[in-house]
Design a protein around this motif. Sequence first.
Motif, PDB file in Angstrom:
ATOM      1  N   ILE A   4       0.846  -1.196   0.000  1.00 18.95           N
ATOM      2  CA  ILE A   4       0.000   0.000   0.000  1.00 18.95           C
ATOM      3  C   ILE A   4       0.877   1.241   0.000  1.00 18.95           C
ATOM      4  O   ILE A   4       2.054   1.195   0.389  1.00 18.95           O
ATOM      5  CB  ILE A   4      -0.947   0.032   1.222  1.00 18.95           C
ATOM      6  CG1 ILE A   4      -0.153  -0.050   2.527  1.00 18.95           C
ATOM      7  CG2 ILE A   4      -1.968  -1.070   1.136  1.00 18.95           C
ATOM      8  CD1 ILE A   4      -1.020  -0.008   3.774  1.00 18.95           C
ATOM      9  N   SER A   5       0.304   2.353  -0.438  1.00 20.97           N
ATOM     10  CA  SER A   5       1.043   3.619  -0.418  1.00 20.97           C
ATOM     11  C   SER A   5       0.065   4.784  -0.358  1.00 20.97           C
ATOM     12  O   SER A   5      -1.042   4.712  -0.894  1.00 20.97           O
ATOM     13  CB  SER A   5       1.934   3.752  -1.657  1.00 20.97           C
ATOM     14  OG  SER A   5       1.160   3.772  -2.845  1.00 20.97           O
ATOM     15  N   THR A   6       0.496   5.838   0.313  1.00 18.97           N
ATOM     16  CA  THR A   6      -0.236   7.105   0.286  1.00 18.97           C
ATOM     17  C   THR A   6       0.776   8.191  -0.075  1.00 18.97           C
ATOM     18  O   THR A   6       1.470   8.057  -1.075  1.00 18.97           O
ATOM     19  CB  THR A   6      -0.970   7.362   1.616  1.00 18.97           C
ATOM     20  OG1 THR A   6      -0.050   7.271   2.705  1.00 18.97           O
ATOM     21  CG2 THR A   6      -2.092   6.353   1.815  1.00 18.97           C
ATOM     22  N   PHE A  65      -4.636  13.933   4.754  1.00 11.31           N
ATOM     23  CA  PHE A  65      -4.945  12.771   5.589  1.00 11.31           C
ATOM     24  C   PHE A  65      -4.187  11.523   5.157  1.00 11.31           C
ATOM     25  O   PHE A  65      -4.689  10.404   5.255  1.00 11.31           O
ATOM     26  CB  PHE A  65      -6.456  12.484   5.583  1.00 11.31           C
ATOM     27  CG  PHE A  65      -7.312  13.655   5.954  1.00 11.31           C
ATOM     28  CD1 PHE A  65      -7.498  13.993   7.287  1.00 11.31           C
ATOM     29  CD2 PHE A  65      -7.924  14.436   4.980  1.00 11.31           C
ATOM     30  CE1 PHE A  65      -8.293  15.071   7.637  1.00 11.31           C
ATOM     31  CE2 PHE A  65      -8.716  15.518   5.318  1.00 11.31           C
ATOM     32  CZ  PHE A  65      -8.899  15.849   6.656  1.00 11.31           C
ATOM     33  N   SER A  66      -2.969  11.707   4.713  1.00 13.40           N
ATOM     34  CA  SER A  66      -2.197  10.581   4.182  1.00 13.40           C
ATOM     35  C   SER A  66      -2.007   9.466   5.199  1.00 13.40           C
ATOM     36  O   SER A  66      -2.180   8.279   4.870  1.00 13.40           O
ATOM     37  CB  SER A  66      -0.830  11.079   3.704  1.00 13.40           C
ATOM     38  OG  SER A  66      -0.084  10.021   3.161  1.00 13.40           O
ATOM     39  N   GLN A  67      -1.671   9.819   6.425  1.00 12.76           N
ATOM     40  CA  GLN A  67      -1.425   8.790   7.426  1.00 12.76           C
ATOM     41  C   GLN A  67      -2.710   8.062   7.818  1.00 12.76           C
ATOM     42  O   GLN A  67      -2.707   6.845   8.022  1.00 12.76           O
ATOM     43  CB  GLN A  67      -0.778   9.393   8.679  1.00 12.76           C
ATOM     44  CG  GLN A  67      -0.094   8.379   9.578  1.00 12.76           C
ATOM     45  CD  GLN A  67       1.030   7.624   8.873  1.00 12.76           C
ATOM     46  OE1 GLN A  67       1.750   8.163   8.049  1.00 12.76           O
ATOM     47  NE2 GLN A  67       1.166   6.343   9.181  1.00 12.76           N
ATOM     48  N   GLU A  68      -3.822   8.805   7.882  1.00 15.54           N
ATOM     49  CA  GLU A  68      -5.105   8.177   8.192  1.00 15.54           C
ATOM     50  C   GLU A  68      -5.496   7.160   7.110  1.00 15.54           C
ATOM     51  O   GLU A  68      -5.975   6.068   7.417  1.00 15.54           O
ATOM     52  CB  GLU A  68      -6.201   9.230   8.335  1.00 15.54           C
ATOM     53  CG  GLU A  68      -6.079  10.105   9.564  1.00 15.54           C
ATOM     54  CD  GLU A  68      -5.243  11.352   9.327  1.00 15.54           C
ATOM     55  OE1 GLU A  68      -5.433  12.326  10.066  1.00 15.54           O
ATOM     56  OE2 GLU A  68      -4.392  11.352   8.408  1.00 15.54           O
ATOM     57  N   THR A 118      -5.944   3.051   7.468  1.00 16.58           N
ATOM     58  CA  THR A 118      -7.152   2.340   7.046  1.00 16.58           C
ATOM     59  C   THR A 118      -6.806   1.159   6.150  1.00 16.58           C
ATOM     60  O   THR A 118      -7.296   0.043   6.345  1.00 16.58           O
ATOM     61  CB  THR A 118      -8.102   3.295   6.297  1.00 16.58           C
ATOM     62  OG1 THR A 118      -8.554   4.316   7.188  1.00 16.58           O
ATOM     63  CG2 THR A 118      -9.305   2.552   5.736  1.00 16.58           C
ATOM     64  N   LEU A 119      -5.949   1.397   5.164  1.00 15.78           N
ATOM     65  CA  LEU A 119      -5.543   0.336   4.246  1.00 15.78           C
ATOM     66  C   LEU A 119      -4.791  -0.769   4.972  1.00 15.78           C
ATOM     67  O   LEU A 119      -5.058  -1.957   4.771  1.00 15.78           O
ATOM     68  CB  LEU A 119      -4.664   0.922   3.136  1.00 15.78           C
ATOM     69  CG  LEU A 119      -5.351   1.880   2.157  1.00 15.78           C
ATOM     70  CD1 LEU A 119      -4.318   2.579   1.289  1.00 15.78           C
ATOM     71  CD2 LEU A 119      -6.352   1.133   1.286  1.00 15.78           C
TER      72      LEU A 119
END
Length: 334
Positions: free
Chosen positions: A233-235, A255-258, A262-263
């Motif tokens: 996964i990546s944001t 909200f990248s960390q949120e 979630t993922l």
Amino acid sequence: MYHLKFKGKHYEIGYKWGKKLFENNFLLLQNIPFTLTKEHKDFAKKSEVYYNKFFPEVLEEIRGVADGQNTNYTLILSFLLSMYCIIPSCNCSCLVLKNDKNIILGRNSDFLTKLEKLYINCIYKLSNNYSFIGNSTSFIEIEDGINEFGLAVGFTSIYPIVIDYGFNSGMIIRMILEKCKNVDEGIELLNKIPIASSQTFLLADISGEIALVECNCKKIEVYKNFNENSYFISTNIFQSESMKKYNKVDYDNWFSQEKYQTLEKFLNKNFKICNVEEIKKLLAGENGFMCQYDRKTGKDTVWSSIYDLKSKKIWRVEGNPKRKKFIEEDRFKF
């Protein structure tokens, strides 16, 4: 979202599209939401050398667009080559998984609502490179897609604290889709070209290979699956220890960390049994924050894509998947 279908060689594709827009009184340079500066122009000029070496075809397409628009090639080049570098955009999320029954790449594209009518879904049937379908917030560049051989790729942009001359995220994905048949070829290309921007790439191919690449102009970290069941996964934040020093602190990354949490929480528990329907729900925010933006802030998920490599199907939401349904794409076969 505009739906475009191109066929032929790069210059003629660019020229026909640029001319069609011109004839409809749509001038690309008048719709760029910022002023092009000397910095953009200098960056593009020095990066163009590498495009000439590794991907001259896309320069031909850009020149075709400029000629069709009766406008300045250098200015369009300055806009496109500086994207994700001097003009950072850090807002998306992406996942890839492999289990006993599925190989899936999914991506939410989060961006500005004021531009959402200009976003593009396009099919390229190229006479001199591989054909593909992809989506983008910017013409010519691609942000997620799949090619005729079943190689899917998506990126998440990361705010660059270091920049060098070379290729940006959207152009890299274009080149991977046009020139690579599988994950290994994609990684080989990434290790060969000079990279300008900061980003992650998630790749999956029809054979079941999946990979995560975190990279910028200084470093490339590659992670591949070694088990039958695996996921990445990546944001918009580097997660590997060696790349964390390249994260910008106290920057609005939507909200990248949120989204990452979630993922991670859902896939860590469920990826071995996950299918397309579960991924649809995940991207739609049914398992935690993914796309629940307040549109009054000018932010939203503007499309969501799922590439189902085992079933050879593509699914897309043109808008926020929390409010709209995924529709199967039937115009492109791989």
